[in-house]
Design a protein around this motif. Structure first.
Motif, PDB file in Angstrom:
ATOM      1  N   GLY A  35       0.799  -1.224   0.000  1.00 29.83           N
ATOM      2  CA  GLY A  35       0.000   0.000   0.000  1.00 29.83           C
ATOM      3  C   GLY A  35       0.825   1.265   0.000  1.00 29.83           C
ATOM      4  O   GLY A  35       0.326   2.338   0.375  1.00 29.83           O
ATOM      5  N   LYS A  36       2.111   1.181  -0.438  1.00 33.82           N
ATOM      6  CA  LYS A  36       2.989   2.344  -0.443  1.00 33.82           C
ATOM      7  C   LYS A  36       3.201   2.846  -1.885  1.00 33.82           C
ATOM      8  O   LYS A  36       4.309   2.871  -2.408  1.00 33.82           O
ATOM      9  N   VAL A  37       2.105   3.234  -2.489  1.00 39.88           N
ATOM     10  CA  VAL A  37       2.158   3.719  -3.875  1.00 39.88           C
ATOM     11  C   VAL A  37       2.448   5.215  -3.860  1.00 39.88           C
ATOM     12  O   VAL A  37       1.837   5.974  -3.106  1.00 39.88           O
ATOM     13  N   GLY A  38       3.385   5.645  -4.700  1.00 38.65           N
ATOM     14  CA  GLY A  38       3.758   7.054  -4.769  1.00 38.65           C
ATOM     15  C   GLY A  38       2.688   7.874  -5.480  1.00 38.65           C
ATOM     16  O   GLY A  38       1.717   7.348  -6.018  1.00 38.65           O
ATOM     17  N   HIS A  39       2.913   9.197  -5.515  1.00 41.03           N
ATOM     18  CA  HIS A  39       1.942  10.083  -6.163  1.00 41.03           C
ATOM     19  C   HIS A  39       2.374  10.474  -7.577  1.00 41.03           C
ATOM     20  O   HIS A  39       1.567  10.987  -8.350  1.00 41.03           O
ATOM     21  N   ALA A  40       3.675  10.238  -7.929  1.00 39.28           N
ATOM     22  CA  ALA A  40       4.162  10.606  -9.263  1.00 39.28           C
ATOM     23  C   ALA A  40       5.321   9.701  -9.649  1.00 39.28           C
ATOM     24  O   ALA A  40       6.230   9.463  -8.842  1.00 39.28           O
ATOM     25  N   TYR A  41       5.286   9.204 -10.879  1.00 34.41           N
ATOM     26  CA  TYR A  41       6.352   8.347 -11.413  1.00 34.41           C
ATOM     27  C   TYR A  41       6.771   8.890 -12.775  1.00 34.41           C
ATOM     28  O   TYR A  41       5.967   9.499 -13.494  1.00 34.41           O
ATOM     29  N   ILE A  42       8.005   8.649 -13.112  1.00 35.21           N
ATOM     30  CA  ILE A  42       8.469   8.953 -14.462  1.00 35.21           C
ATOM     31  C   ILE A  42       9.204   7.737 -15.004  1.00 35.21           C
ATOM     32  O   ILE A  42      10.104   7.181 -14.355  1.00 35.21           O
ATOM     33  N   LEU A 151      -2.883  10.400  -9.214  1.00 33.07           N
ATOM     34  CA  LEU A 151      -1.623   9.709  -9.497  1.00 33.07           C
ATOM     35  C   LEU A 151      -1.146  10.134 -10.889  1.00 33.07           C
ATOM     36  O   LEU A 151      -1.879  10.019 -11.871  1.00 33.07           O
ATOM     37  N   PHE A 152       0.094  10.620 -10.968  1.00 33.79           N
ATOM     38  CA  PHE A 152       0.683  11.041 -12.241  1.00 33.79           C
ATOM     39  C   PHE A 152       1.741  10.027 -12.681  1.00 33.79           C
ATOM     40  O   PHE A 152       2.626   9.653 -11.903  1.00 33.79           O
ATOM     41  N   ILE A 166      11.107  18.761 -12.349  1.00 34.84           N
ATOM     42  CA  ILE A 166      10.103  17.708 -12.532  1.00 34.84           C
ATOM     43  C   ILE A 166      10.644  16.379 -12.019  1.00 34.84           C
ATOM     44  O   ILE A 166       9.953  15.629 -11.313  1.00 34.84           O
ATOM     45  N   LEU A 167      11.896  16.083 -12.366  1.00 36.24           N
ATOM     46  CA  LEU A 167      12.498  14.801 -11.971  1.00 36.24           C
ATOM     47  C   LEU A 167      12.557  14.657 -10.454  1.00 36.24           C
ATOM     48  O   LEU A 167      12.360  13.559  -9.919  1.00 36.24           O
ATOM     49  N   SER A 168      12.830  15.751  -9.765  1.00 37.54           N
ATOM     50  CA  SER A 168      12.967  15.670  -8.309  1.00 37.54           C
ATOM     51  C   SER A 168      11.639  15.391  -7.611  1.00 37.54           C
ATOM     52  O   SER A 168      11.617  15.016  -6.434  1.00 37.54           O
ATOM     53  N   ARG A 169      10.503  15.555  -8.295  1.00 35.85           N
ATOM     54  CA  ARG A 169       9.187  15.331  -7.704  1.00 35.85           C
ATOM     55  C   ARG A 169       8.615  13.956  -8.055  1.00 35.85           C
ATOM     56  O   ARG A 169       7.486  13.660  -7.681  1.00 35.85           O
ATOM     57  N   GLN A 171       9.243   9.528  -8.753  1.00 35.81           N
ATOM     58  CA  GLN A 171      10.050   8.318  -8.633  1.00 35.81           C
ATOM     59  C   GLN A 171      10.437   7.879 -10.049  1.00 35.81           C
ATOM     60  O   GLN A 171       9.574   7.685 -10.892  1.00 35.81           O
ATOM     61  N   ARG A 172      11.731   7.726 -10.279  1.00 38.62           N
ATOM     62  CA  ARG A 172      12.213   7.431 -11.637  1.00 38.62           C
ATOM     63  C   ARG A 172      12.476   5.930 -11.812  1.00 38.62           C
ATOM     64  O   ARG A 172      13.088   5.295 -10.957  1.00 38.62           O
ATOM     65  N   PHE A 173      12.024   5.403 -12.957  1.00 40.59           N
ATOM     66  CA  PHE A 173      12.271   4.002 -13.312  1.00 40.59           C
ATOM     67  C   PHE A 173      12.858   3.956 -14.728  1.00 40.59           C
ATOM     68  O   PHE A 173      12.242   4.470 -15.676  1.00 40.59           O
ATOM     69  N   ASP A 174      14.023   3.361 -14.844  1.00 38.72           N
ATOM     70  CA  ASP A 174      14.696   3.239 -16.145  1.00 38.72           C
ATOM     71  C   ASP A 174      14.398   1.872 -16.751  1.00 38.72           C
ATOM     72  O   ASP A 174      14.762   0.837 -16.165  1.00 38.72           O
ATOM     73  N   PHE A 175      13.779   1.878 -17.899  1.00 37.29           N
ATOM     74  CA  PHE A 175      13.440   0.634 -18.590  1.00 37.29           C
ATOM     75  C   PHE A 175      14.605   0.232 -19.505  1.00 37.29           C
ATOM     76  O   PHE A 175      15.078   1.037 -20.318  1.00 37.29           O
ATOM     77  N   ARG A 176      15.031  -1.015 -19.363  1.00 39.31           N
ATOM     78  CA  ARG A 176      16.194  -1.495 -20.121  1.00 39.31           C
ATOM     79  C   ARG A 176      15.772  -2.025 -21.484  1.00 39.31           C
ATOM     80  O   ARG A 176      14.619  -2.405 -21.694  1.00 39.31           O
ATOM     81  N   ARG A 177      16.732  -2.045 -22.386  1.00 40.74           N
ATOM     82  CA  ARG A 177      16.501  -2.682 -23.679  1.00 40.74           C
ATOM     83  C   ARG A 177      16.261  -4.164 -23.446  1.00 40.74           C
ATOM     84  O   ARG A 177      16.981  -4.813 -22.675  1.00 40.74           O
TER      85      ARG A 177
END
Length: 547
Positions: A35-42, A151-152, A166-169, A171-177
């Motif tokens: 239940g620990k879902v963030g409010h913004a992801y990129i 949720l964004f 924007i990045l600082s607000r 959670q960043r996820f890098d998708f790999r090839r």
């Protein structure tokens, strides 16, 4: 029902179905469970790696009424409605076509309202890097402190264009090839479900052509099954997509290493006449030489190359002919032309042919990479020649070591040894004379074909003597000997002579001037009047010269 593209039909519906992104899917599943879902992801990564897919799955997971181990159930009313696209509270926006600040304000004005159908209002903004500076600034405050029900999820392929604010607000996820093996496994599964017959080579080739993108690979599969009837093979894939048969790549690399310009140009002409794009041809040839370089430098190249076992064996054979420097030179030449082709205003075919000629011979290029490749090959030839001559060198050394030093006392007067004549070389046989003439003629023709005019012109009036693996070439003058000795011509002539003789050849250079001087040294010197006068001046009491 209308036909649906494979990449849409087989879009993953749960995190467990996403291929090649375990670091992302496992994190989201844990957040849903706890239940620990963030409010913004990129999400960032190359095309076709699952950014939008994971965004849609996350929008279902946070609104699912009965999640299963963090995955949406895809059966509850919320999941079904989101899958059908009938939930207005899950809003998907394309920033590429809605980049203005007014577009962003119209979205943000609705954020304050609570969702009507589901638990959370989700905003998926794709290609977010296309937003204008004003649009990013309008998003800042809401992204920092959004309502509890909002949720964004932002997605981009160019993370460097997204402002740091924007990045600082988010959670960043890098998708790999996605690896070729993972794409091939997914394609095989889809082919089984769709009752598509395809062999392993075809599946591997499609996965490789996908270049890390699952969507691209499935689009290629869609195209191939529309054209090919019956079993889908690798040749069918090449014909459908328009890629070149890899046999041409191996033929070109082998001919280029042999310096066969005619064969290289003919192969390219065959490829060009089949309608292949020059830029695509250059790109594939560049990848081919990259594979050769990997074969030369990596300890376990099979782990780094996406190819079949047969292709790996062919790469082993062709890479054995190359040095690291020569492979790097080929990559440098092809990379340079590949960057110029899209902007070429002249004939692209001509530019590609020039690049292929440079691959055949480094003398067409004055670049440092070309010089390094030539030096590397020369060193390899010298090592080979030294190894071939080591046997003779050792024998000579042993004979020299076996000679004993004189043991007679210095005081004792030894009789004067008779002057020994220098041993004359044995007369050559008719067979050796014919062999020498044949080797010399071969050297001249090879030099002429390679445009080495200096070697060809100096050898036109030369003669040769060949015996016991030693080729003695008599040049017209001493200047020619010095010219060959000081430059790289001697090594080139040795190389050509070895190829013509079919065995290791030791090259010895002499000149007509050397023979004349040797004959003059052997003849007894006649005493002239000037010599007598000089002696009389030195010893007047002993020598009296009569006038």
């Amino acid at each position: 029902m209308a036909y649906q593209a494979l990449y849409r039909k087989w879009r993953p519906m749960a995190f467990a179905d996403v291929v090649g992104q375990p670091h992302v899917t496992e994190t989201f599943k844990n957040q849903i469970i706890t239940g620990k879902v963030g409010h913004a992801y990129i999400f960032t990564g190359t095309r076709g790696t699952g950014k939008t897919t994971c965004a849609k799955i996350l929008s279902k997971a946070v609104n699912c009424e009965h999640p299963v181990d963090g995955d949406p159930c895809n059966e509850c009313p919320s999941c079904v409605a989101i899958n059908e696209g009938s939930v207005y509270d899950v809003f998907e926006m394309d920033a590429a076509s809605n980049s203005r600040v007014d577009d962003m304000r119209s979205v943000l004005d609705a954020v304050i309202y609570t969702p009507a159908q589901v638990k959370k209002r989700v905003y998926i903004i794709d290609e977010v890097h296309n937003l204008s500076s004003s649009a990013f600034n309008a998003l800042l405050k809401t992204l920092e402190e959004p309502p509890e029900h909002a949720l964004f999820i932002l997605a981009t392929t160019e993370i460097n264009k997204v402002p740091a604010t924007i990045l600082s607000r988010c959670q960043r996820f890098d998708f790999r090839r996605i690896t070729t093996a993972d794409i091939a496994g997914r394609i095989k599964y889809i082919c089984e479900q769709e009752k598509i017959e395809a062999d392993e080579d075809a599946i591997t080739l499609i996965a490789k052509l996908g270049d890390g993108s699952m969507r691209d690979a499935l689009s290629i599969l869609d195209q191939c099954i529309a054209i090919t009837k019956g079993m889908l093979t690798a040749d069918g894939v090449r014909e459908a997509v328009g890629v070149m048969d890899e046999k041409y790549l191996f033929e070109i690399s082998a001919a280029a290493k042999a310096g066969d310009t005619t064969a290289v140009i003919e192969i390219f002409d065959k490829v060009y006449s089949q309608g292949k794009d020059v830029s695509l041809f250059c790109s594939e040839l560049l990848s081919h030489f990259r594979d050769i370089l990997i074969m030369k430098t990596a300890n376990e190249p099979q782990t780094l190359l996406d190819c079949t076992t047969e292709t790996l064996r062919m790469l082993e054979r062709v890479s054995a002919k190359y040095t690291v420097e020569s492979a790097l030179y080929a990559i440098y030449v092809l990379d340079e032309i590949h960057g110029r082709l899209p902007f070429s205003v002249s004939n692209k075919r001509v530019e590609m042919e020039i690049a292929l000629l440079k691959l055949c011979s480094r003398r067409y290029s004055a670049e440092p990479q070309a010089i390094a490749a030539r030096m590397s090959e020369l060193e390899a030839e010298l090592i080979t020649l030294k190894a071939a001559l080591d046997g003779k060198t050792v024998i000579v050394a042993e004979k020299a070591d076996e000679q004993e030093m004189p043991t007679k006392p210095m005081a004792a007067e030894e009789p004067k040894a008779e002057k020994k004549e220098k041993p004359k070389p044995r007369a050559s046989t008719a067979e050796e004379r014919a062999k020498a003439k044949e080797i010399l003629e071969s050297i001249k023709q090879t030099a002429k074909q390679n445009d080495e005019l200096m070697i060809f012109s100096r050898l036109k009036e030369a003669s040769a003597y060949y015996a016991d693996g030693v080729l003695t070439i008599k040049l017209p003058d001493k200047f020619s000997v010095k010219l060959f000795e000081n430059g790289t011509a001697k090594s080139q002539i040795t190389k050509y002579a070895t190829a013509a003789a079919g065995e290791a050849v030791v090259l010895k250079l002499t000149s007509v001037d050397d023979e004349i001087e040797a004959e003059q040294e052997e003849k007894p010197k006649r005493t002239t009047k000037a010599d007598v006068s000089e002696l009389a001046d030195a010893f007047p009491d002993i020598i009296d010269v009569e006038e």
